[in-house]
Design an enzyme around this catalytic site. Structure first.
Site, PDB file in Angstrom:
ATOM      1  N   CYS A   1      56.071  31.558  53.321  1.00 37.14           N
ATOM      2  CA  CYS A   1      55.207  32.252  54.293  1.00 37.14           C
ATOM      3  C   CYS A   1      54.686  31.332  55.394  1.00 37.14           C
ATOM      4  O   CYS A   1      54.150  31.809  56.393  1.00 37.14           O
ATOM      5  CB  CYS A   1      54.042  32.912  53.570  1.00 37.14           C
ATOM      6  SG  CYS A   1      54.584  34.047  52.279  1.00 37.14           S
TER       7      CYS A   1
ATOM      8  N   HIS B   1      48.454  33.890  58.353  1.00 37.08           N
ATOM      9  CA  HIS B   1      49.498  34.619  57.638  1.00 37.08           C
ATOM     10  C   HIS B   1      48.867  35.861  57.010  1.00 37.08           C
ATOM     11  O   HIS B   1      47.806  35.787  56.376  1.00 37.08           O
ATOM     12  CB  HIS B   1      50.120  33.711  56.577  1.00 37.08           C
ATOM     13  CG  HIS B   1      50.921  34.447  55.576  1.00 37.08           C
ATOM     14  ND1 HIS B   1      51.854  35.395  55.930  1.00 37.08           N
ATOM     15  CD2 HIS B   1      50.907  34.407  54.213  1.00 37.08           C
ATOM     16  CE1 HIS B   1      52.384  35.903  54.837  1.00 37.08           C
ATOM     17  NE2 HIS B   1      51.836  35.326  53.785  1.00 37.08           N
TER      18      HIS B   1
ATOM     19  N   ASN C   1      52.566  42.166  53.232  1.00 43.02           N
ATOM     20  CA  ASN C   1      52.826  40.744  53.473  1.00 43.02           C
ATOM     21  C   ASN C   1      54.307  40.581  53.806  1.00 43.02           C
ATOM     22  O   ASN C   1      55.158  40.797  52.938  1.00 43.02           O
ATOM     23  CB  ASN C   1      52.443  39.970  52.197  1.00 43.02           C
ATOM     24  CG  ASN C   1      52.750  38.491  52.264  1.00 43.02           C
ATOM     25  OD1 ASN C   1      53.468  38.027  53.146  1.00 43.02           O
ATOM     26  ND2 ASN C   1      52.215  37.749  51.307  1.00 43.02           N
TER      27      ASN C   1
HETATM   28  N1  COA Z   1      48.040  48.234  40.207  1.00 45.36           N
HETATM   29  C1  COA Z   1      47.172  48.480  39.218  1.00 45.36           C
HETATM   30  N2  COA Z   1      46.785  47.507  38.340  1.00 45.36           N
HETATM   31  C2  COA Z   1      47.303  46.289  38.516  1.00 45.36           C
HETATM   32  C3  COA Z   1      48.226  45.990  39.551  1.00 45.36           C
HETATM   33  C4  COA Z   1      48.585  47.026  40.419  1.00 45.36           C
HETATM   34  N3  COA Z   1      49.423  46.849  41.445  1.00 45.36           N
HETATM   35  N4  COA Z   1      48.555  44.684  39.476  1.00 45.36           N
HETATM   36  C5  COA Z   1      47.881  44.171  38.429  1.00 45.36           C
HETATM   37  N5  COA Z   1      47.136  45.141  37.868  1.00 45.36           N
HETATM   38  C6  COA Z   1      46.245  45.016  36.703  1.00 45.36           C
HETATM   39  C7  COA Z   1      46.552  43.837  35.825  1.00 45.36           C
HETATM   40  O1  COA Z   1      47.583  44.160  34.902  1.00 45.36           O
HETATM   41  C8  COA Z   1      45.238  43.566  35.167  1.00 45.36           C
HETATM   42  O2  COA Z   1      45.083  44.474  34.102  1.00 45.36           O
HETATM   43  P1  COA Z   1      44.387  44.019  32.738  1.00 45.36           P
HETATM   44  O3  COA Z   1      43.001  43.595  33.123  1.00 45.36           O
HETATM   45  O4  COA Z   1      44.461  45.250  31.899  1.00 45.36           O
HETATM   46  O5  COA Z   1      45.215  42.881  32.211  1.00 45.36           O
HETATM   47  C9  COA Z   1      44.218  43.933  36.234  1.00 45.36           C
HETATM   48  O6  COA Z   1      44.919  44.781  37.158  1.00 45.36           O
HETATM   49  C10 COA Z   1      43.664  42.738  36.971  1.00 45.36           C
HETATM   50  O7  COA Z   1      44.747  41.916  37.381  1.00 45.36           O
HETATM   51  P2  COA Z   1      44.500  40.591  38.148  1.00 45.36           P
HETATM   52  O8  COA Z   1      45.798  39.876  38.365  1.00 45.36           O
HETATM   53  O9  COA Z   1      43.386  39.840  37.466  1.00 45.36           O
HETATM   54  O10 COA Z   1      43.963  41.154  39.553  1.00 45.36           O
HETATM   55  P3  COA Z   1      43.288  40.374  40.714  1.00 45.36           P
HETATM   56  O11 COA Z   1      41.909  40.904  40.877  1.00 45.36           O
HETATM   57  O12 COA Z   1      43.461  38.893  40.623  1.00 45.36           O
HETATM   58  O13 COA Z   1      44.133  40.864  41.974  1.00 45.36           O
HETATM   59  C11 COA Z   1      45.891  40.147  43.433  1.00 45.36           C
HETATM   60  C12 COA Z   1      45.527  40.590  42.014  1.00 45.36           C
HETATM   61  C13 COA Z   1      47.389  39.825  43.447  1.00 45.36           C
HETATM   62  C14 COA Z   1      45.606  41.287  44.405  1.00 45.36           C
HETATM   63  C15 COA Z   1      45.048  38.902  43.809  1.00 45.36           C
HETATM   64  O14 COA Z   1      45.114  37.939  42.789  1.00 45.36           O
HETATM   65  C16 COA Z   1      45.499  38.300  45.098  1.00 45.36           C
HETATM   66  O15 COA Z   1      45.251  38.844  46.154  1.00 45.36           O
HETATM   67  N6  COA Z   1      46.153  37.099  45.071  1.00 45.36           N
HETATM   68  C17 COA Z   1      46.748  36.514  46.233  1.00 45.36           C
HETATM   69  C18 COA Z   1      48.146  37.045  46.354  1.00 45.36           C
HETATM   70  C19 COA Z   1      48.807  36.699  47.667  1.00 45.36           C
HETATM   71  O16 COA Z   1      48.228  36.874  48.709  1.00 45.36           O
HETATM   72  N7  COA Z   1      50.050  36.224  47.580  1.00 45.36           N
HETATM   73  C20 COA Z   1      50.875  35.910  48.694  1.00 45.36           C
HETATM   74  C21 COA Z   1      50.605  34.547  49.191  1.00 45.36           C
HETATM   75  S1  COA Z   1      51.717  34.117  50.464  1.00 45.36           S
END
Ligand code: COA
Length: 332
Positions: A114, A253, A283
């Site tokens: 990215c 980004h 993204n």
């Molecule tokens: N829909 C519904 N539930 C989802 C899901 C989705 N798309 N994806 C994950 N979950 C669930 C998980 O399974 C988890 O369930 P559990 O508590 O029963 O185990 C729960 O939601 C929480 O998951 P978690 O990974 O802790 O969520 P989070 O609050 O960290 O949010 C992201 C996840 C990916 C949105 C967040 O971590 C994020 O924004 N990270 C940066 C990602 C990014 O920008 N990447 C690109 C960089 S270039």
């Protein structure tokens, strides 16, 4: 010093929209989960007739037309992508063929995930500077720099931890080599080897594991992003001797609105300085910054003369920050 400035922009998105509600019909997710965590309502996925190459070519044609330069002025074409159609020929060579670029045009793809568009801009500056030194000519030197991604080909829809985040698209700019003072151009690039984001591939080393679709430690990437973006911004400003008040827009980004709002709060600046478009596009990795640039130019937000700061971060982990000017000659 030798610098580059942006003189034209173009973009291509597939116009095959997949909303969060549509995703929720086939996987266990919802707009109520996705939007508050990411700022994403929808993304565009390529149809069967579209790909990284077709989007890159269309974005490139628009950027050339917008810049109003003859294609014979282009001496380098660089495509930042981690989702090319082929390992070789590169996407850049397809663009070169489609636009009938001259034979002494450097053409290459590069992958810094990215952050790739910022890496590609700086690589273009290096190539054009080398040509200037070798040829000592008077003709203006231009490069075509593209970010193009068909990330839908790296995703497994059933894996909701990544499939809801990404989209397809391409953005392109024409840059011109110029002489500039330190306050008009600054660049910082970096990397931190880490497997927090993995895209498909076979790795037979220490982790002895193949990956068949994009996987990510979302929390670790979030922590990385909110730590690195303010540092990139501060470092670029230190290099250029500027302060944030002198920068018209910071184009981050477009991974996640929550990440950008975190940075805005930390730096205590108006959110309007940090434009966003991931709500409609998700993204798009290396394409996100040039698509945003083209949208801002198209809707009149960028009129010429603006000072821009670009901040990229992503898989690798890689990161890069850049300060440069947008069409300084248009400023009246
Ligand atoms: N829909 C519904 N539930 C989802 C899901 C989705 N798309 N994806 C994950 N979950 C669930 C998980 O399974 C988890 O369930 P559990 O508590 O029963 O185990 C729960 O939601 C929480 O998951 P978690 O990974 O802790 O969520 P989070 O609050 O960290 O949010 C992201 C996840 C990916 C949105 C967040 O971590 C994020 O924004 N990270 C940066 C990602 C990014 O920008 N990447 C690109 C960089 S270039």
């Amino acid at each position: 010093m030798r610098a580059i400035e942006i003189i034209g922009t173009g973009s291509c998105v597939p116009h095959h929209t997949i909303t969060n509600d549509e995703l929720a019909q086939s996987i266990d997710t919802s707009d109520a989960w996705i939007y508050p965590r990411t700022g994403i309502h929808a993304r565009e996925f390529c149809t069967a007739r579209q790909s990284t190459v077709t989007m890159a070519v269309e974005a490139a044609r628009k950027a050339v037309a917008d810049a109003g330069i003859p294609v014979t002025g282009i001496r380098a074409v660089l495509v930042a992508t981690m989702s090319p159609d082929f390992s070789t020929p590169s996407t850049a060579c397809f663009v070169s063929e489609a636009l009938k670029l001259r034979e002494d045009t450097a053409a290459l793809d590069l992958n810094a995930a990215c952050s790739g568009f910022i890496y590609a801009l700086e690589t273009a500056r290096g190539i054009l500077s080398g040509i200037q030194e070798m040829e000592q000519g008077d003709a203006p030197l231009y490069a075509l720099v593209i970010g193009a991604e068909q990330l839908s080909r790296l995703l497994k829809l059933e894996d909701r931890t990544t499939s809801v985040l990404f989209g397809d698209g391409a953005g392109a700019v024409i840059v011109k080599l110029t002489e500039a003072g330190r306050s008009d151009y600054a660049i910082t690039l970096g990397s931190r080897g880490s497997r927090d984001i993995l895209a498909p591939g076979l790795y037979t080393g220490a982790i002895d594991k193949s990956v068949d679709h994009m996987v990510m430690d979302g929390k670790a990437v979030f922590v990385f992003a909110v730590e690195i973006i303010p540092r990139l911004i501060e470092r670029v400003l230190r290099l250029s001797g500027s302060d944030l008040a002198q920068i018209d827009y910071v184009l981050c980004h477009q991974a996640n609105a929550r990440i950008i709002r975190h940075v805005v709060r930390k730096l205590q600046v108006p959110e309007a300085k940090f434009p966003m478009n991931m709500e409609r596009l998700g993204n798009t990795s290396a394409a996100s910054i040039p698509i945003l640039l083209d949208e801002m130019h198209g809707n009149g937000t960028l009129r010429g003369g603006e000072k821009l700061l670009l901040a990229g971060f992503g898989g690798g982990l890689t990161f890069g920050g850049m300060q440069l000017r947008f069409r300084p000659e248009d400023r009246t």
